[in-house]
Scaffold this motif. Structure first.
Motif, PDB file in Angstrom:
ATOM      1  N   LYS A 138      23.329  -0.521 -87.640  1.00  0.00           N
ATOM      2  CA  LYS A 138      23.837  -1.597 -86.780  1.00  0.00           C
ATOM      3  C   LYS A 138      23.326  -1.456 -85.348  1.00  0.00           C
ATOM      4  O   LYS A 138      22.951  -2.451 -84.714  1.00  0.00           O
ATOM      5  CB  LYS A 138      25.367  -1.622 -86.797  1.00  0.00           C
ATOM      6  CG  LYS A 138      25.954  -2.804 -86.020  1.00  0.00           C
ATOM      7  CD  LYS A 138      27.423  -2.992 -86.297  1.00  0.00           C
ATOM      8  CE  LYS A 138      28.003  -4.132 -85.449  1.00  0.00           C
ATOM      9  NZ  LYS A 138      27.363  -5.438 -85.748  1.00  0.00           N
ATOM     10  N   VAL A 139      23.306  -0.240 -84.848  1.00  0.00           N
ATOM     11  CA  VAL A 139      22.779  -0.023 -83.500  1.00  0.00           C
ATOM     12  C   VAL A 139      21.316  -0.454 -83.430  1.00  0.00           C
ATOM     13  O   VAL A 139      20.898  -1.161 -82.502  1.00  0.00           O
ATOM     14  CB  VAL A 139      22.926   1.458 -83.087  1.00  0.00           C
ATOM     15  CG1 VAL A 139      22.114   1.746 -81.825  1.00  0.00           C
ATOM     16  CG2 VAL A 139      24.396   1.807 -82.862  1.00  0.00           C
ATOM     17  N   LYS A 140      20.546  -0.051 -84.425  1.00  0.00           N
ATOM     18  CA  LYS A 140      19.120  -0.391 -84.434  1.00  0.00           C
ATOM     19  C   LYS A 140      18.917  -1.900 -84.512  1.00  0.00           C
ATOM     20  O   LYS A 140      18.125  -2.474 -83.751  1.00  0.00           O
ATOM     21  CB  LYS A 140      18.434   0.291 -85.620  1.00  0.00           C
ATOM     22  CG  LYS A 140      16.938   0.032 -85.698  1.00  0.00           C
ATOM     23  CD  LYS A 140      16.313   0.789 -86.863  1.00  0.00           C
ATOM     24  CE  LYS A 140      14.809   0.524 -86.936  1.00  0.00           C
ATOM     25  NZ  LYS A 140      14.172   1.260 -88.062  1.00  0.00           N
ATOM     26  N   ARG A 141      19.637  -2.565 -85.416  1.00  0.00           N
ATOM     27  CA  ARG A 141      19.464  -4.012 -85.582  1.00  0.00           C
ATOM     28  C   ARG A 141      19.937  -4.793 -84.366  1.00  0.00           C
ATOM     29  O   ARG A 141      19.222  -5.666 -83.855  1.00  0.00           O
ATOM     30  CB  ARG A 141      20.239  -4.485 -86.819  1.00  0.00           C
ATOM     31  CG  ARG A 141      20.053  -5.970 -87.126  1.00  0.00           C
ATOM     32  CD  ARG A 141      21.121  -6.482 -88.062  1.00  0.00           C
ATOM     33  NE  ARG A 141      22.446  -6.497 -87.434  1.00  0.00           N
ATOM     34  CZ  ARG A 141      23.568  -6.789 -88.089  1.00  0.00           C
ATOM     35  NH1 ARG A 141      23.531  -7.048 -89.382  1.00  0.00           N
ATOM     36  NH2 ARG A 141      24.725  -6.794 -87.451  1.00  0.00           N
ATOM     37  N   ASP A 142      21.143  -4.488 -83.888  1.00  0.00           N
ATOM     38  CA  ASP A 142      21.722  -5.309 -82.826  1.00  0.00           C
ATOM     39  C   ASP A 142      21.054  -5.093 -81.472  1.00  0.00           C
ATOM     40  O   ASP A 142      21.048  -5.994 -80.627  1.00  0.00           O
ATOM     41  CB  ASP A 142      23.225  -5.037 -82.717  1.00  0.00           C
ATOM     42  CG  ASP A 142      24.008  -5.636 -83.880  1.00  0.00           C
ATOM     43  OD1 ASP A 142      23.362  -6.196 -84.793  1.00  0.00           O
ATOM     44  OD2 ASP A 142      25.246  -5.537 -83.885  1.00  0.00           O
ATOM     45  N   THR A 143      20.491  -3.912 -81.249  1.00  0.00           N
ATOM     46  CA  THR A 143      19.776  -3.690 -79.989  1.00  0.00           C
ATOM     47  C   THR A 143      18.379  -4.301 -80.031  1.00  0.00           C
ATOM     48  O   THR A 143      17.878  -4.793 -79.019  1.00  0.00           O
ATOM     49  CB  THR A 143      19.661  -2.186 -79.671  1.00  0.00           C
ATOM     50  OG1 THR A 143      19.050  -1.499 -80.779  1.00  0.00           O
ATOM     51  CG2 THR A 143      21.029  -1.588 -79.390  1.00  0.00           C
ATOM     52  N   GLN A 144      17.767  -4.307 -81.210  1.00  0.00           N
ATOM     53  CA  GLN A 144      16.401  -4.818 -81.322  1.00  0.00           C
ATOM     54  C   GLN A 144      16.342  -6.326 -81.549  1.00  0.00           C
ATOM     55  O   GLN A 144      15.397  -6.981 -81.111  1.00  0.00           O
ATOM     56  CB  GLN A 144      15.667  -4.104 -82.462  1.00  0.00           C
ATOM     57  CG  GLN A 144      15.421  -2.629 -82.203  1.00  0.00           C
ATOM     58  CD  GLN A 144      14.665  -1.951 -83.339  1.00  0.00           C
ATOM     59  OE1 GLN A 144      14.347  -2.576 -84.357  1.00  0.00           O
ATOM     60  NE2 GLN A 144      14.375  -0.674 -83.187  1.00  0.00           N
ATOM     61  N   LYS A 145      17.363  -6.887 -82.226  1.00  0.00           N
ATOM     62  CA  LYS A 145      17.275  -8.287 -82.630  1.00  0.00           C
ATOM     63  C   LYS A 145      18.341  -9.198 -82.034  1.00  0.00           C
ATOM     64  O   LYS A 145      18.184 -10.420 -82.059  1.00  0.00           O
ATOM     65  CB  LYS A 145      17.336  -8.390 -84.159  1.00  0.00           C
ATOM     66  CG  LYS A 145      16.182  -7.700 -84.870  1.00  0.00           C
ATOM     67  CD  LYS A 145      16.283  -7.883 -86.377  1.00  0.00           C
ATOM     68  CE  LYS A 145      15.116  -7.231 -87.093  1.00  0.00           C
ATOM     69  NZ  LYS A 145      15.198  -7.413 -88.569  1.00  0.00           N
ATOM     70  N   ARG A 146      19.430  -8.623 -81.515  1.00  0.00           N
ATOM     71  CA  ARG A 146      20.527  -9.483 -81.083  1.00  0.00           C
ATOM     72  C   ARG A 146      20.895  -9.309 -79.610  1.00  0.00           C
ATOM     73  O   ARG A 146      21.897  -9.850 -79.156  1.00  0.00           O
ATOM     74  CB  ARG A 146      21.756  -9.263 -81.977  1.00  0.00           C
ATOM     75  CG  ARG A 146      21.460  -9.622 -83.434  1.00  0.00           C
ATOM     76  CD  ARG A 146      22.679  -9.561 -84.321  1.00  0.00           C
ATOM     77  NE  ARG A 146      22.336  -9.934 -85.694  1.00  0.00           N
ATOM     78  CZ  ARG A 146      23.199  -9.955 -86.703  1.00  0.00           C
ATOM     79  NH1 ARG A 146      24.471  -9.624 -86.502  1.00  0.00           N
ATOM     80  NH2 ARG A 146      22.802 -10.306 -87.915  1.00  0.00           N
ATOM     81  N   GLY A 147      20.111  -8.531 -78.891  1.00  0.00           N
ATOM     82  CA  GLY A 147      20.272  -8.457 -77.446  1.00  0.00           C
ATOM     83  C   GLY A 147      21.403  -7.598 -76.929  1.00  0.00           C
ATOM     84  O   GLY A 147      21.781  -7.704 -75.756  1.00  0.00           O
ATOM     85  N   TYR A 148      21.957  -6.725 -77.758  1.00  0.00           N
ATOM     86  CA  TYR A 148      23.044  -5.854 -77.320  1.00  0.00           C
ATOM     87  C   TYR A 148      22.490  -4.509 -76.835  1.00  0.00           C
ATOM     88  O   TYR A 148      21.402  -4.089 -77.223  1.00  0.00           O
ATOM     89  CB  TYR A 148      24.012  -5.581 -78.475  1.00  0.00           C
ATOM     90  CG  TYR A 148      24.836  -6.769 -78.924  1.00  0.00           C
ATOM     91  CD1 TYR A 148      26.052  -7.069 -78.323  1.00  0.00           C
ATOM     92  CD2 TYR A 148      24.399  -7.579 -79.973  1.00  0.00           C
ATOM     93  CE1 TYR A 148      26.818  -8.142 -78.749  1.00  0.00           C
ATOM     94  CE2 TYR A 148      25.154  -8.656 -80.406  1.00  0.00           C
ATOM     95  CZ  TYR A 148      26.367  -8.934 -79.792  1.00  0.00           C
ATOM     96  OH  TYR A 148      27.110 -10.001 -80.218  1.00  0.00           O
ATOM     97  N   THR A 149      23.282  -3.828 -76.016  1.00  0.00           N
ATOM     98  CA  THR A 149      22.964  -2.446 -75.675  1.00  0.00           C
ATOM     99  C   THR A 149      23.621  -1.536 -76.710  1.00  0.00           C
ATOM    100  O   THR A 149      24.537  -1.950 -77.437  1.00  0.00           O
ATOM    101  CB  THR A 149      23.505  -2.073 -74.287  1.00  0.00           C
ATOM    102  OG1 THR A 149      24.948  -2.103 -74.314  1.00  0.00           O
ATOM    103  CG2 THR A 149      22.994  -3.040 -73.227  1.00  0.00           C
ATOM    104  N   GLU A 150      23.173  -0.288 -76.775  1.00  0.00           N
ATOM    105  CA  GLU A 150      23.761   0.646 -77.727  1.00  0.00           C
ATOM    106  C   GLU A 150      25.249   0.850 -77.454  1.00  0.00           C
ATOM    107  O   GLU A 150      26.060   0.926 -78.384  1.00  0.00           O
ATOM    108  CB  GLU A 150      23.034   1.993 -77.664  1.00  0.00           C
ATOM    109  CG  GLU A 150      23.575   3.019 -78.652  1.00  0.00           C
ATOM    110  CD  GLU A 150      22.764   4.303 -78.676  1.00  0.00           C
ATOM    111  OE1 GLU A 150      23.253   5.297 -79.253  1.00  0.00           O
ATOM    112  OE2 GLU A 150      21.648   4.314 -78.119  1.00  0.00           O
TER     113      GLU A 150
END
Length: 311
Positions: A138-150
């Protein structure tokens, strides 16, 4: 008259639903498959959820009544006007008109949350990776594709945990197959994408006869194992395939699937299906995962089996 065959793939956020869905759609032929994500049935956009203080996985944050109505329509071959939620922007887009193809894959968070919805599926799969692995994904996907920070992703995971426990994980009990990919020795980096898989096979649908592999081995512990266990208090068969399994070792398992289902023979042809079992490693390169290939074949087996029953 034949109707669409419907597969459900349910699991928590970043459990691997989309990856598995894409692989199965590729095996069946994209032109034969309609894919629907139940995230599109969110009731509130990202900004509204933050204002209200509700998570996307809470039942009250989703139009489950419309979702189950659409599932019932798809099951009898009727088109739907499906809402569209964008994970990129966190907002809704115009609805789309969808006519079901021969196969329909419904993937998402709450697909088994109502009785009417559950009755619409021919095959129900639940993804249950270890929570530590899911958090990494989830960290990998959301930081790379959804604009979130870790930090934002980890905080969201913590915030969602009570709702995951109340609304997501109980759906496991309704599945026909529970799929758990996990790193050997709990070391994801060392595995480099070569994950093991544990397949819980419930007696709710007739599975292939895997008993002939019980004594399969070559003088060492087999990379493929079949055993009995209990899952959520009920007896189940468990098929395990290790990430280090060789092509020779998995061939016997694939032969069982392909000989029992003649329509699978073309799919079992690796030259004709080069994408079977392909996955990105931790370094980003594409590798061959035999546990993933077996999982894709088994689920495809059940979908094709359903076409024989309902065609």
């Amino acid at each position: 008259m034949s109707r669409p065959i419907i597969l459900g793939i349910v699991g928590d956020s970043a459990a691997g639903k989309t990856t598995l869905t894409k692989g199965i759609a590729q095996v069946l032929g994209p032109e034969n498959v309609t894919v629907i994500c139940t995230d599109d049935y969110h009731k509130y956009d990202r900004k509204q959820r933050a204002e209200i203080g509700i998570t996307a996985i809470h039942r009250d944050c989703n139009y489950l009544d419309i979702m189950q109505q659409h599932l019932s329509q798809l099951r009898i071959g009727l088109p739907i006007l499906k809402p569209v939620y964008s994970h990129t922007t966190g907002t809704f887009e115009p609805p789309v008109y969808i006519k079901p193809n021969k196969f329909v894959i419904i993937e998402g968070l709450l697909g088994y949350s109502t009785r009417i919805a559950r009755e619409s599926y021919d095959v129900k799969v639940y993804l249950a990776p270890p929570e530590s692995l899911r958090a990494t994904w989830k960290v990998k996907r959301d930081t790379q594709k959804r604009g979130y920070t870790e930090e934002q992703v980890l905080e969201e995971l913590k915030k969602r945990e009570p709702d995951s426990e109340e609304f997501i994980r109980p759906q496991r009990q309704w599945s026909d197959i529970v799929v758990s990919f996990y790193p050997p020795n709990d070391d994801l980096e060392q595995a480099n994408g070569h994950l093991n898989v544990r397949l819980v096979l419930r007696p709710t649908i007739p599975h292939p006869d895997f008993t002939q592999i019980i004594n399969y081995g070559n003088g060492m512990e087999s990379a493929i194992r079949l055993g009995l266990d209990r899952d959520m208090g009920k007896p189940v068969d468990v098929l395990e395939v290790d990430g280090h399994a060789t092509l020779e070792q998995v061939n016997k398992l694939e032969q069982i699937l392909c000989s029992d289902m003649p329509h699978l023979k073309n799919i079992c042809d690796r030259e004709g299906n080069p994408e079977l079992g392909k996955v990105a490693s931790t370094t980003g390169e594409t590798i061959q995962s035999y546990p993933l290939a077996i999982t894709q074949l088994l689920i495809t087996y059940h979908m094709l089996k359903a076409t024989q029953i309902y065609s």
